[in-house]
Design a protein around this motif. Sequence first.
Motif, PDB file in Angstrom:
ATOM      1  N   SER A  13       0.810  -1.219   0.000  1.00 23.92           N
ATOM      2  CA  SER A  13       0.000   0.000   0.000  1.00 23.92           C
ATOM      3  C   SER A  13       0.844   1.271   0.000  1.00 23.92           C
ATOM      4  CB  SER A  13      -0.926   0.011   1.208  1.00 23.92           C
ATOM      5  OG  SER A  13      -0.159   0.105   2.402  1.00 23.92           O
ATOM      6  N   GLY A  14       2.093   1.170   0.422  1.00 25.69           N
ATOM      7  CA  GLY A  14       2.952   2.343   0.512  1.00 25.69           C
ATOM      8  C   GLY A  14       2.886   3.009   1.873  1.00 25.69           C
ATOM      9  N   LYS A  15       1.993   2.574   2.721  1.00 28.48           N
ATOM     10  CA  LYS A  15       1.874   3.123   4.071  1.00 28.48           C
ATOM     11  C   LYS A  15       2.833   2.389   4.999  1.00 28.48           C
ATOM     12  CE  LYS A  15      -3.076   4.063   3.714  1.00 28.48           C
ATOM     13  NZ  LYS A  15      -4.380   3.762   4.321  1.00 28.48           N
ATOM     14  N   LYS A  16       3.055   2.996   6.166  1.00 30.21           N
ATOM     15  CA  LYS A  16       3.834   2.294   7.182  1.00 30.21           C
ATOM     16  C   LYS A  16       2.995   1.130   7.716  1.00 30.21           C
ATOM     17  CE  LYS A  16       6.624   6.146   8.783  1.00 30.21           C
ATOM     18  NZ  LYS A  16       7.000   6.966   9.937  1.00 30.21           N
ATOM     19  N   TYR A  17       3.677   0.093   8.153  1.00 27.36           N
ATOM     20  CA  TYR A  17       3.001  -1.111   8.652  1.00 27.36           C
ATOM     21  C   TYR A  17       2.071  -0.793   9.824  1.00 27.36           C
ATOM     22  CZ  TYR A  17       2.471  -5.810  10.601  1.00 27.36           C
ATOM     23  OH  TYR A  17       1.964  -6.979  11.097  1.00 27.36           O
ATOM     24  N   LYS A  18       2.493   0.144  10.709  1.00 22.14           N
ATOM     25  CA  LYS A  18       1.679   0.467  11.884  1.00 22.14           C
ATOM     26  C   LYS A  18       0.373   1.157  11.499  1.00 22.14           C
ATOM     27  CE  LYS A  18       3.985   4.856  12.919  1.00 22.14           C
ATOM     28  NZ  LYS A  18       4.794   5.573  13.910  1.00 22.14           N
ATOM     29  N   ASN A  19       0.332   1.821  10.347  1.00 19.38           N
ATOM     30  CA  ASN A  19      -0.878   2.524   9.915  1.00 19.38           C
ATOM     31  C   ASN A  19      -1.714   1.717   8.934  1.00 19.38           C
ATOM     32  OD1 ASN A  19      -0.201   4.782  11.421  1.00 19.38           O
ATOM     33  ND2 ASN A  19       1.035   5.633   9.769  1.00 19.38           N
ATOM     34  N   CYS A  20      -1.282   0.515   8.608  1.00 19.49           N
ATOM     35  CA  CYS A  20      -1.984  -0.275   7.592  1.00 19.49           C
ATOM     36  C   CYS A  20      -2.457  -1.616   8.167  1.00 19.49           C
ATOM     37  CB  CYS A  20      -1.072  -0.471   6.392  1.00 19.49           C
ATOM     38  SG  CYS A  20      -1.874  -1.234   4.973  1.00 19.49           S
ATOM     39  N   CYS A  21      -1.648  -2.636   8.020  1.00 16.00           N
ATOM     40  CA  CYS A  21      -2.068  -3.998   8.371  1.00 16.00           C
ATOM     41  C   CYS A  21      -1.903  -4.339   9.844  1.00 16.00           C
ATOM     42  CB  CYS A  21      -1.313  -5.006   7.521  1.00 16.00           C
ATOM     43  SG  CYS A  21      -1.795  -4.938   5.780  1.00 16.00           S
ATOM     44  N   LEU A  22      -1.105  -3.588  10.594  1.00 13.51           N
ATOM     45  CA  LEU A  22      -0.941  -3.877  12.020  1.00 13.51           C
ATOM     46  C   LEU A  22      -2.257  -3.691  12.756  1.00 13.51           C
ATOM     47  CD1 LEU A  22       0.956  -4.591  14.379  1.00 13.51           C
ATOM     48  CD2 LEU A  22       1.351  -2.151  14.656  1.00 13.51           C
ATOM     49  N   ASN A  23      -3.014  -2.644  12.409  1.00 14.75           N
ATOM     50  CA  ASN A  23      -4.304  -2.385  13.058  1.00 14.75           C
ATOM     51  C   ASN A  23      -5.321  -3.475  12.722  1.00 14.75           C
ATOM     52  OD1 ASN A  23      -3.359  -0.044  14.223  1.00 14.75           O
ATOM     53  ND2 ASN A  23      -3.987   1.222  12.505  1.00 14.75           N
ATOM     54  N   ALA A  24      -5.244  -3.996  11.514  1.00 11.32           N
ATOM     55  CA  ALA A  24      -6.183  -5.050  11.115  1.00 11.32           C
ATOM     56  C   ALA A  24      -5.922  -6.333  11.899  1.00 11.32           C
ATOM     57  CB  ALA A  24      -6.065  -5.316   9.628  1.00 11.32           C
ATOM     58  N   LYS A  25      -4.680  -6.620  12.207  1.00  7.52           N
ATOM     59  CA  LYS A  25      -4.357  -7.823  12.974  1.00  7.52           C
ATOM     60  C   LYS A  25      -4.746  -7.677  14.437  1.00  7.52           C
ATOM     61  CE  LYS A  25      -0.561  -9.538  10.188  1.00  7.52           C
ATOM     62  NZ  LYS A  25       0.860  -9.889  10.154  1.00  7.52           N
ATOM     63  N   ALA A  26      -4.733  -6.447  14.959  1.00 11.24           N
ATOM     64  CA  ALA A  26      -5.014  -6.219  16.370  1.00 11.24           C
ATOM     65  C   ALA A  26      -6.513  -6.138  16.662  1.00 11.24           C
ATOM     66  CB  ALA A  26      -4.339  -4.946  16.838  1.00 11.24           C
ATOM     67  N   SER A  27      -7.342  -5.936  15.654  1.00 11.92           N
ATOM     68  CA  SER A  27      -8.771  -5.768  15.907  1.00 11.92           C
ATOM     69  C   SER A  27      -9.444  -7.125  16.139  1.00 11.92           C
ATOM     70  CB  SER A  27      -9.435  -5.048  14.737  1.00 11.92           C
ATOM     71  OG  SER A  27      -9.385  -5.862  13.590  1.00 11.92           O
ATOM     72  N   PHE A  28     -10.630  -7.078  16.759  1.00 10.01           N
ATOM     73  CA  PHE A  28     -11.398  -8.282  17.038  1.00 10.01           C
ATOM     74  C   PHE A  28     -12.025  -8.811  15.754  1.00 10.01           C
ATOM     75  CE2 PHE A  28     -11.695  -6.386  21.333  1.00 10.01           C
ATOM     76  CZ  PHE A  28     -11.238  -7.457  22.060  1.00 10.01           C
ATOM     77  N   SER A  29     -12.137 -10.109  15.660  1.00 13.71           N
ATOM     78  CA  SER A  29     -12.843 -10.709  14.533  1.00 13.71           C
ATOM     79  C   SER A  29     -14.348 -10.624  14.794  1.00 13.71           C
ATOM     80  CB  SER A  29     -12.420 -12.166  14.351  1.00 13.71           C
ATOM     81  OG  SER A  29     -12.901 -12.945  15.426  1.00 13.71           O
ATOM     82  N   ILE A  30     -15.115 -10.879  13.767  1.00 11.97           N
ATOM     83  CA  ILE A  30     -16.574 -10.836  13.904  1.00 11.97           C
ATOM     84  C   ILE A  30     -17.031 -11.888  14.917  1.00 11.97           C
ATOM     85  CG2 ILE A  30     -18.735 -11.259  12.675  1.00 11.97           C
ATOM     86  CD1 ILE A  30     -17.440 -10.005  10.222  1.00 11.97           C
ATOM     87  N   TYR A  31     -16.402 -13.045  14.889  1.00  9.66           N
ATOM     88  CA  TYR A  31     -16.745 -14.109  15.833  1.00  9.66           C
ATOM     89  C   TYR A  31     -16.499 -13.658  17.273  1.00  9.66           C
ATOM     90  CZ  TYR A  31     -16.504 -18.533  18.336  1.00  9.66           C
ATOM     91  OH  TYR A  31     -16.709 -19.532  19.239  1.00  9.66           O
ATOM     92  N   GLN A  32     -15.371 -12.994  17.518  1.00  6.51           N
ATOM     93  CA  GLN A  32     -15.069 -12.528  18.869  1.00  6.51           C
ATOM     94  C   GLN A  32     -16.056 -11.449  19.312  1.00  6.51           C
ATOM     95  OE1 GLN A  32     -11.007 -11.433  18.064  1.00  6.51           O
ATOM     96  NE2 GLN A  32     -10.213 -13.172  19.240  1.00  6.51           N
ATOM     97  N   LYS A  33     -16.445 -10.553  18.408  1.00  6.55           N
ATOM     98  CA  LYS A  33     -17.432  -9.525  18.746  1.00  6.55           C
ATOM     99  C   LYS A  33     -18.786 -10.158  19.054  1.00  6.55           C
ATOM    100  CE  LYS A  33     -15.309  -5.853  16.048  1.00  6.55           C
ATOM    101  NZ  LYS A  33     -15.443  -4.983  14.878  1.00  6.55           N
TER     102      LYS A  33
END
Length: 75
Positions: A13-33
């Motif tokens: 994406s050209g973004k830093k990892y912390k602003n792109c895919c790192l947040n997606a890995k840290a969020s809850f899945s639909i099952y967990q919600k």
Amino acid sequence: MKTGRNTPCPCGSGKKYKNCCLNAKASFSIYQKLMATLFALIIMGGLASAIAAFRSHAPASGPSRVWSEEHQHWH
């Protein structure tokens, strides 16, 4: 090799990892919600039934004061 927070994201994406895919890995899945919501509803339902059971065992409410004609005052 581990991806650093400030390195470019490996997704391209050209973004830093912390602003792109790192947040997606840290969020809850639909099952967990869904499970967290279900757990909260069960807890709230149990609390509501406990309150209802407690209120049903309360003494019957009636007139708290009655006028006595014999004594000419409230009891």
